[in-house]
Write a protein that holds these residues in place. Sequence first.
Motif, PDB file in Angstrom:
ATOM      1  N   LEU A  59      25.540  12.503  37.334  1.00  0.00           N
ATOM      2  CA  LEU A  59      25.776  13.587  38.287  1.00  0.00           C
ATOM      3  C   LEU A  59      26.188  12.968  39.611  1.00  0.00           C
ATOM      4  O   LEU A  59      25.476  12.097  40.133  1.00  0.00           O
ATOM      5  CB  LEU A  59      24.485  14.405  38.437  1.00  0.00           C
ATOM      6  N   THR A 119      27.427   9.788  24.147  1.00  0.00           N
ATOM      7  CA  THR A 119      27.451  11.205  24.517  1.00  0.00           C
ATOM      8  C   THR A 119      28.224  12.012  23.467  1.00  0.00           C
ATOM      9  O   THR A 119      27.835  13.126  23.137  1.00  0.00           O
ATOM     10  CB  THR A 119      28.059  11.403  25.922  1.00  0.00           C
ATOM     11  N   PRO A 136      24.616  15.432  27.213  1.00  0.00           N
ATOM     12  CA  PRO A 136      25.549  15.784  28.288  1.00  0.00           C
ATOM     13  C   PRO A 136      25.971  14.545  29.087  1.00  0.00           C
ATOM     14  O   PRO A 136      25.154  13.664  29.348  1.00  0.00           O
ATOM     15  CB  PRO A 136      24.732  16.742  29.176  1.00  0.00           C
ATOM     16  N   ARG A 137      27.266  14.488  29.485  1.00  0.00           N
ATOM     17  CA  ARG A 137      27.774  13.296  30.177  1.00  0.00           C
ATOM     18  C   ARG A 137      27.088  13.066  31.516  1.00  0.00           C
ATOM     19  O   ARG A 137      26.998  11.930  31.982  1.00  0.00           O
ATOM     20  CB  ARG A 137      29.296  13.416  30.380  1.00  0.00           C
ATOM     21  N   GLU A 138      26.566  14.156  32.153  1.00  0.00           N
ATOM     22  CA  GLU A 138      25.902  13.962  33.447  1.00  0.00           C
ATOM     23  C   GLU A 138      24.466  13.462  33.293  1.00  0.00           C
ATOM     24  O   GLU A 138      23.838  13.050  34.276  1.00  0.00           O
ATOM     25  CB  GLU A 138      25.940  15.241  34.293  1.00  0.00           C
ATOM     26  N   GLN A 153      18.018  13.281  24.731  1.00  0.00           N
ATOM     27  CA  GLN A 153      18.739  14.236  25.588  1.00  0.00           C
ATOM     28  C   GLN A 153      19.196  13.585  26.880  1.00  0.00           C
ATOM     29  O   GLN A 153      19.829  14.224  27.719  1.00  0.00           O
ATOM     30  CB  GLN A 153      17.820  15.404  25.978  1.00  0.00           C
ATOM     31  N   ALA A 188      26.495  25.820  39.228  1.00  0.00           N
ATOM     32  CA  ALA A 188      27.769  26.445  38.845  1.00  0.00           C
ATOM     33  C   ALA A 188      27.715  26.834  37.376  1.00  0.00           C
ATOM     34  O   ALA A 188      27.132  26.110  36.560  1.00  0.00           O
ATOM     35  CB  ALA A 188      28.922  25.470  39.089  1.00  0.00           C
ATOM     36  N   PRO A 189      28.322  27.965  37.016  1.00  0.00           N
ATOM     37  CA  PRO A 189      28.349  28.332  35.588  1.00  0.00           C
ATOM     38  C   PRO A 189      29.114  27.284  34.779  1.00  0.00           C
ATOM     39  O   PRO A 189      30.087  26.724  35.268  1.00  0.00           O
ATOM     40  CB  PRO A 189      29.104  29.669  35.569  1.00  0.00           C
ATOM     41  N   ARG A 190      28.630  26.981  33.583  1.00  0.00           N
ATOM     42  CA  ARG A 190      29.275  25.987  32.719  1.00  0.00           C
ATOM     43  C   ARG A 190      30.634  26.497  32.272  1.00  0.00           C
ATOM     44  O   ARG A 190      30.795  27.668  31.973  1.00  0.00           O
ATOM     45  CB  ARG A 190      28.409  25.716  31.498  1.00  0.00           C
ATOM     46  N   GLN A 191      31.624  25.579  32.235  1.00  0.00           N
ATOM     47  CA  GLN A 191      32.983  25.958  31.786  1.00  0.00           C
ATOM     48  C   GLN A 191      32.963  26.193  30.282  1.00  0.00           C
ATOM     49  O   GLN A 191      32.318  25.485  29.567  1.00  0.00           O
ATOM     50  CB  GLN A 191      33.977  24.838  32.121  1.00  0.00           C
ATOM     51  N   LYS A 247      26.909  21.882  42.017  1.00  0.00           N
ATOM     52  CA  LYS A 247      27.373  21.521  40.667  1.00  0.00           C
ATOM     53  C   LYS A 247      26.384  21.980  39.597  1.00  0.00           C
ATOM     54  O   LYS A 247      26.775  22.471  38.545  1.00  0.00           O
ATOM     55  CB  LYS A 247      27.549  20.000  40.569  1.00  0.00           C
ATOM     56  N   LEU A 248      25.084  21.785  39.870  1.00  0.00           N
ATOM     57  CA  LEU A 248      24.067  22.132  38.878  1.00  0.00           C
ATOM     58  C   LEU A 248      23.970  23.646  38.679  1.00  0.00           C
ATOM     59  O   LEU A 248      23.639  24.105  37.596  1.00  0.00           O
ATOM     60  CB  LEU A 248      22.693  21.587  39.315  1.00  0.00           C
TER      61      LEU A 248
END
Length: 260
Positions: A192, A152, A158-160, A55, A257-260, A254-255
């Motif tokens: 991130l 990824t 996840p890319r972050e 992960q 914020a709701p995911r797009q 950023k963490l």
Amino acid sequence: MTPRASTVARPMRFAAVALLLLAMAGCATAPSVAPQRSALAHWTPSPNFNARKAQLIVLHHTSIGDPAAALRVLSTRNSEGPVSAHYLVEADGRIDQLVDDNARAWHAGASRWAGMTDINSSSIGIEIDNDGNSPFTQPQIQALVNLLADLTARLGIPREAVVGHGDIAPGRKNDPSVQFPWATLARYGFGLWPDPTLLPAPPNFDSLAAMRLVGYDVGSPRNAIIAFHRHYRAMETDALDATDAAILYSLQRKLMAPRQ
Ligand SMILES: [Zn+2]
């Protein structure tokens, strides 16, 4: 009409049954997990691993600056015990893969990130050939970016979720060094990273709580701050300032914020 139809249908039924039996035989012998290896890397297997699912991606520098010696260390039993990593990225951009992506390599040691403690069980380990003091090479960083894009996408990480060994083992590890170009990785969308224009953190902003939210183990605040500085400010000092608060405020937004 009926007898003729039946003679045509019988061979088709036999073919269907034969195909079904073949498929069942295939199921019985197929491995439950397909090997996961990057097409970008040379497969040079290490025996030092267990099975698991990733992960997180953890970056290291080898401290050796000699890829042949690094490959030897990552593939053999050493005086300090066996170690390994999934990948080694050399200075000229060559990528070696030593452990299958689905297997658990032995690279993180005693580590903690976002409440996880057995990081080897939940991560891909990438060693970057570097002596710990010199700049990383441009072909090496380009190869690393390509590998991160591959991993990824292929593994659904996840890319972050790309961190340094020093981030997950504050006070114990310091790799990759302050020379590592985290900002360049962020331009490619990995790790991130704060917004380019930082807003001042609100009054009473709790920087340590934000560091914990990012993933840092703040059990030793001093060690966590040094690790955070190495990653986000290319320095290894131990006192938080207003710029740290602004960076952490951006990361926290950023963490949360709701995911797009
Ligand atoms: Zn390391």
